[in-house]
Design a protein around this motif. Structure first.
Motif, short mmCIF file in Angstrom:
data_model
loop_
_atom_site.label_atom_id
_atom_site.label_comp_id
_atom_site.label_asym_id
_atom_site.label_seq_id
_atom_site.Cartn_x
_atom_site.Cartn_y
_atom_site.Cartn_z
N THR A 4 0.79 -1.14 -0.05
CA THR A 4 -0.05 -0.13 -0.13
C THR A 4 1.04 1.32 0.14
O THR A 4 2.03 1.27 0.40
N CYS A 37 -6.03 0.00 -6.73
CA CYS A 37 -7.30 0.25 -6.20
C CYS A 37 -7.08 1.35 -5.00
O CYS A 37 -6.04 1.28 -4.54
N ARG A 39 -8.67 2.12 -1.37
CA ARG A 39 -9.43 1.51 -0.31
C ARG A 39 -9.76 2.52 0.71
O ARG A 39 -8.85 3.08 1.31
N THR A 125 -13.04 -5.17 9.82
CA THR A 125 -12.56 -4.65 8.64
C THR A 125 -13.32 -4.94 7.26
O THR A 125 -13.11 -4.27 6.46
N THR A 126 -13.67 -6.36 7.51
CA THR A 126 -14.31 -6.65 6.07
C THR A 126 -15.64 -5.78 5.80
O THR A 126 -15.76 -5.70 4.67
N GLY A 129 -14.79 -2.83 3.96
CA GLY A 129 -14.16 -2.95 2.67
C GLY A 129 -12.79 -3.37 2.57
O GLY A 129 -12.16 -3.19 1.43
N PHE A 130 -12.43 -3.67 3.75
CA PHE A 130 -10.85 -4.17 3.72
C PHE A 130 -10.72 -5.56 4.15
O PHE A 130 -11.72 -6.14 4.51
N SER A 154 -11.82 7.50 7.79
CA SER A 154 -11.00 7.99 6.35
C SER A 154 -9.97 8.89 6.52
O SER A 154 -9.14 9.30 5.79
N ASN A 160 -7.45 4.98 4.22
CA ASN A 160 -7.73 5.77 3.08
C ASN A 160 -6.44 5.43 2.38
O ASN A 160 -5.80 6.44 2.08
N VAL A 163 -3.84 0.63 -2.98
CA VAL A 163 -3.27 -0.58 -2.78
C VAL A 163 -2.74 -0.88 -4.25
O VAL A 163 -3.64 -0.80 -5.27
N TYR A 246 -3.64 -8.16 3.04
CA TYR A 246 -3.68 -7.80 1.85
C TYR A 246 -2.83 -8.83 1.06
O TYR A 246 -3.46 -9.06 -0.06
#
Length: 786
Positions: A4, A37, A39, A125-126, A129-130, A154, A160, A163, A246
Motif C-alpha cells: 500500500t 485500487c 480503499r 475490517t471486512t 471493505g478491507f 477515513s 484511506n 493498494v 492484503y
C-alpha cells in the motif's frame, strides 16, 4: 507482491508523488502493476471507545455496549450499540458506523435488537471493505495514528490507502519485499530511503554469549546471524496485520505473523526458535549447523533438527503455546546463494515450504542485520529485553566485478549517458562502484541479492530501466547492404516456405513455450531431460522441463479449439525440442482432429478425415514419402495405425492415429498426428528430365500373395526390377474372402511409357511379365485369375 502507499511511505517519502506517477514508474522500471485500487473507509464511520459492555438481557450471544463517539473525557457523546462480536469489551477503541453510514453491504439505521435499542454498528475490517484481520470487530491501535474519539476513520492513512499489486519476474527475487520495491523506486524518483528504526537495547541487557552458542564444524554455504531476546507475547499492530492480510498470509499466530511481516518487509529469510524447543535451566543453548541426510544445511539442537536453511522454518514458531509471561526466543536471519539451494532441491526432490523456497531460490536479501532489526523491533514491546551483540556464521562469496565500457554500453542502449548518471543509478541499486582512471570505464560489483547480473548487457538493462526506454532517441537504422545469404538465412527461408505450404494445405500455425510438464511427458513415454540437466527454476509447476515433443502442446491447443466450438481443427507447429542430454533439435508437427471440412454447402454433414487423407495433406507440404509399419512405445499413438515416414530412403518422422483412450481424455474425435525431424527435410533443387512425346498407357496387375507381406516390400521389389517402360505404379485395390484363406488379392496399377516409341501390346505384356516373375521369386505371388 501487494503493498500500500501507506506502507511504502514508511521507507520512502512520497509527499510529491501521485498514485498515477507511482503506477507509471513501476511499469517503466519493470515492476508491472497488475492491479490498483483505493480503499477508503465509508463516511460516518468514526473512532469510538467502548466504555461499558454488558451481556444482552435477552440474548446470550449479544452484548450491549456504551460507546463514546465524540467529545472529550468526562463529556463524551455516547451511543448504545448492540453487538455480537466475541471480542467486544470495555476499554478498546473500535470503528463505529453511525446512523446513515453506507457500508458496502448495508446502510446503518437505528434498530431494536431483542428489545434493546441499537444506534449504530461496531465494524470489522471486512464490513468496511478491507481484508479480514481477525474474528469479530476491528480493534484500533496507535499504529494507525493518534486515536481521537469521533475522528472519521477515513482521515487515517491506513483506512484511506492506495493498494498496488505488482508482478515479479523470476529473476527479481529482491523485489519480493517492500524494501526491494522501495530501493528501485528511490532510484527512479531520485529519493533517499528512510533509515530503519534500530531495536532498543536495555541499559543492563546481558550479552548473547551467556545464553547462546552457535557451532559449525564443517564448511558451509549459508550465512547466519542470530540474536536472542526475552519478550511477552502480544497482539501485533493493526497496520502489520492489515499488510499481511492484503498479501493473504495472515495466520493470527503472533510469532509466525511477525516473521512473515518482517520477511515481506525486508526480504531477509527470518526464523525464530522459542523456548518450547529447549529448557534453559541456567544452561547455555547450543545450536549446531550441519548437513542432514540429504545434504541440506540444517540447524540442530542436540539431536533434533529444528529447521533446514532455505527449505523450511522452525515448526515451533507456528505453535501458539506461549506462556503469558516472558519467553526466551532465538531469532535467526539466513542467506544462501539461490543457485546452490535450487540445484540441491532439484537433485533431491525434497519437499519444501513453498513460501520459503520461492524466496531463497530466487534470491533473498543478504542484509541479515536489517531483517533482524525489523523482527526484533516488532517483537520486543514495552517490556522485552534484547540481548546485546549477535552470533554469526558468515560465508559470503563476493561477486565478480564487471568492467563497464561506457562507449560500448552506449551502443547497446542507444544513447550515451553521463558517467555520473550511470554511477548514481548503480549506487542506488546497491552496486559497489569503483571509478576508473579512464573516463570511459567503470568497475561495478553487483550486490549479492542480484544473482542475475553477470555481464555488461545485464548492467545496461538496469541502467536503461531507470533512464527510460522512451527517452532513447529514435534513430533510423543505417547499414550497408551486402550479400546476406548464409546457412542460417537459407534454413530460415526454407522453414517459412514449409510453413506457407502447410497453410496452403489448410493447417493453421501454432506457437507454444519450449517448456512442458515432465510428469506428462514421462506418462506418455516420451524422453525427458536427465535430472542433472533439468530446469532449476521453472516458470510454473506445470511447465517444469524442456519439451521433447511438439505434440502435447498441439493436442492442448486442439482441445481448447474444440471446447470453443470448432469441429474441424488442423494445426502445425515448427519449434525446438530437447533430448535427455539437452541437445536441441528442430521438429515439425501436424495434427488434424474432427472433420476435415466444416459443415457447409454442398457438404451439409462436413467432410470426414482419414488416415491416408491426412498422409496426402502432409505430402502436399513436404513432398512424397512412403510408410513402413512402426511399433512405438509412445502411448499417444494407436498401435495399429502408426508408421515411419520414409523419404529418399531416409526415415524423416512418424505419422499415426491418436490412441482412442488418449483422445477420450482430451475430449477429441478421430485425430491424426505427425512429427517430423526438420534436419531430415531438405529443399530439393528441381531436376530436369527428358519428357517423352509418346503416349502413356495403363495396365492393372492383380496378384495373390501372403497377407502378412507389407506393401512397402512389394514396392521395393518392383522398384528394384527397374523395368525401363514402367514410369509409375500405385496400389489400386485390396481384396480378401474366405476362398483366399491367409492370402489377399492386391491390384496394382502401372503407368507405362517409352521415350523412343509408342508401346505395343507385346511390349506391355513383356513388362508385366517381368514384374510378375519378380513378385513370384520374392514373395511366391501368383497371378489372380478372374
Amino acid at each position: 507482491m501487494i503493498f500500500t502507499r501507506n506502507s511504502l511511505s514508511q521507507i520512502l517519502s512520497l509527499e510529491n508523488i501521485t498514485d498515477a506517477m507511482l503506477c507509471s514508474t513501476l511499469n517503466k522500471i519493470g515492476l508491472e502493476v497488475e492491479s490498483f485500487c483505493v480503499r477508503v473507509a465509508p463516511k460516518r464511520v468514526v473512532v469510538g471507545k467502548i466504555l461499558e459492555c454488558q451481556k444482552h438481557p435477552d440474548a446470550t450471544k449479544l452484548n450491549v455496549a456504551q460507546v463514546a463517539i465524540g467529545g472529550k473525557e468526562g463529556a463524551y457523546a455516547m451511543r448504545q450499540i448492540v453487538c455480537g462480536a466475541q471480542n467486544a469489551r470495555e476499554g478498546i477503541y473500535v470503528a463505529v458506523a453511525l446512523e446513515g453510514a453506507e457500508l458496502p453491504d448495508i446502510t446503518i439505521k437505528k434498530a431494536m435488537l431483542r428489545g434493546v435499542e441499537s444506534c449504530g454498528m461496531l465494524c470489522s475490517t471486512t464490513e468496511l471493505g478491507f481484508p479480514k484481520v481477525n474474528d469479530g470487530i476491528v480493534e484500533l491501535d496507535s499504529s494507525i495514528g493518534e486515536l481521537v474519539i469521533g475522528k472519521e476513520l477515513s482521515e487515517y492513512p491506513v483506512f484511506n490507502d492506495a493498494v498496488y499489486e505488482i508482478s515479479i519476474t523470476p529473476n527479481r527475487g529482491d523485489c519480493m519485499s517492500l524494501m526491494g520495491v522501495a530501493r528501485d523506486l528511490s532510484v527512479a524518483f531520485e529519493l533517499e530511503l528512510k533509515p530503519l528504526n534500530p531495536s532498543k537495547v536495555s541499559e543492563n541487557a546481558p550479552g548473547i554469549g551467556r545464553v547462546l552458542q552457535i557451532v559449525a564444524n564443517d564448511k558451509h554455504d549459508a550465512s547466519l546471524l542470530f540474536q536472542a531476546m526475552e519478550t511477552k507475547p502480544s497482539v501485533l499492530p493493526l497496520c502489520v496485520n492489515l499488510f499481511l492480510a492484503y498479501n493473504g498470509i495472515l495466520e493470527n499466530a503472533w510469532l509466525k505473523d511477525a516473521i512473515n511481516f518482517s520477511t515481506l518487509f525486508s526480504g531477509v529469510i527470518l526464523n525464530a526458535y522459542p523456548q518450547s524447543f529447549c529448557q534453559l535451566d541456567g544452561q547455555k543453548v547450543i545450536l549446531t549447523l550441519k548437513k542432514d541426510a540429504q545434504g541440506f544445511e540444517s540447524i540442530y539442537h542436540e539431536n533434533e533438527k529444528l529447521s533446514t536453511i532455505g527449505v523450511d522454518l522452525c515448526t515451533y514458531a507456528s505453535k501458539e503455546s506461549f506462556v503469558k509471561e516472558k519467553e526466551f526466543i532465538v531469532l535467526e536471519a539466513s542467506y544462501i546463494p539461490p543457485e546452490i539451494i535450487a540445484q540441491k532441491a532439484m537433485e533431491t526432490k525434497v519437499k519444501v515450504d513453498v513460501k520459503v523456497f520461492q524466496r531463497t531460490s530466487r534470491g533473498s536479501s543478504p542484509d541479515l542485520a536489517a531483517g533482524l532489526s525489523v523482527l526484533s523491533s516488532l517483537l520486543l514491546g514495552e517490556e522485552g529485553v534484547l540481548y546485546t551483540d549477535a552470533q554469526e556464521l558468515i560465508e559470503v562469496q563476493p561477486k565478480n566485478p564487471i568492467t563497464i565500457d561506457l562507449e560500448l554500453m552506449a551502443h547497446i542502449i542507444g544513447v550515451r549517458l553521463e558517467k555520473l548518471k550511470v554511477v548514481n543509478i548503480l549506487k542506488g541499486l546497491g552496486f559497489g562502484v569503483e571509478i576508473s582512471s579512464d573516463e570511459n570505464f567503470i568497475i561495478a560489483k553487483p550486490p549479492l541479492f542480484r544473482h542475475d547480473i553477470v555481464g555488461l548487457q545485464d548492467v545496461a538493462e538496469e541502467v536503461i530501466r531507470f533512464y527510460g526506454i522512451d527517452n532513447v532517441p529514435s534513430v533510423p537504422l543505417v547499414f550497408a547492404q551486402n550479400f546476406q545469404s548464409n546457412t542460417a538465412s537459407r534454413e530460415y527461408y526454407f522453414r517459412r516456405k514449409i510453413a506457407q505450404k502447410a497453410i496452403g494445405a489448410g493447417f493453421n500455425e501454432a506457437l507454444h513455450f519450449v517448456f512442458e510438464d515432465r510428469e506428462k511427458l514421462q506418462g506418455y513415454g516420451f524422453a525427458v531431460l536427465d535430472d542433472a540437466l533439468d530446469l532449476l527454476n521453472p516458470i510454473t509447476q506445470d511447465l517444469n522441463t524442456l519439451r521433447s515433443t511438439l505434440l502435447l502442446g498441439l493436442l492442448r491447443a486442439v482441445e481448447r479449439n474444440c471446447k470453443n466450438g470448432f469441429n474441424a481443427v488442423s494445426l502445425f507447429e515448427m519449434g525446438a525440442v530437447y533430448d535427455k542430454k539437452r541437445k536441441e533439435g528442430m521438429r515439425l508437427a501436424f495434427v488434424q482432429s474432427g472433420l476435415l471440412c466444416e459443415e457447409r454447402f454442398p457438404n451439409a454433414k462436413g467432410v470426414k478425415g482419414s488416415y491416408f487423407g491426412f498422409c496426402d495433406r502432409i505430402a502436399c507440404v513436404i513432398g512424397g514419402f512412403s510408410l513402413e509399419p512402426l511399433e512405438s512405445k509412445i502411448k499417444l499413438f494407436h498401435s495399429g495405425q502408426c508408421a515411419k515416414m520414409i523419404q529418399n530412403g531416409k526415415e524423416i518422422g512418424l505419422i499415426a492415429t491418436l490412441h482412442p483412450q488418449v483422445a477420450s481424455e482430451f475430449g477429441l474425435e478421430e485425430t491424426y498426428l505427425c512429427e517430423l525431424n526438420m534436419e531430415s527435410l531438405r529443399e530439393e533443387i528441381p531436376q530436369v528430365q527428358m519428357y517423352s512425346k509418346f503416349q502413356k498407357t495403363q495396365r492393372d496387375l492383380s496378384v495373390v500373395l501372403d497377407k502378412s507381406i507389407p506393401y512397402y516390400k512389394v514396392r521395393s521389389c518392383i522398384e528394384g526390377l527397374k523395368v525401363p517402360s514402367v514410369v509409375g505404379f500405385y496400389p489400386l485395390d485390396l481384396y480378401q474372402d474366405s476362398t483366399l484363406q491367409d492370402r489377399i488379392s492386391l491390384t496394382i496399377r502401372f503407368t507405362l511409357q517409352s521415350s523412343v516409341k509408342t508401346l505395343e501390346e507385346k511390349d506391355i505384356n513383356a513388362a508385366m511379365e517381368i514384374v510378375l516373375e519378380g513378385l513370384k521369386k520374392a514373395f511366391g505371388a501368383e497371378l489372380r485369375c478372374s
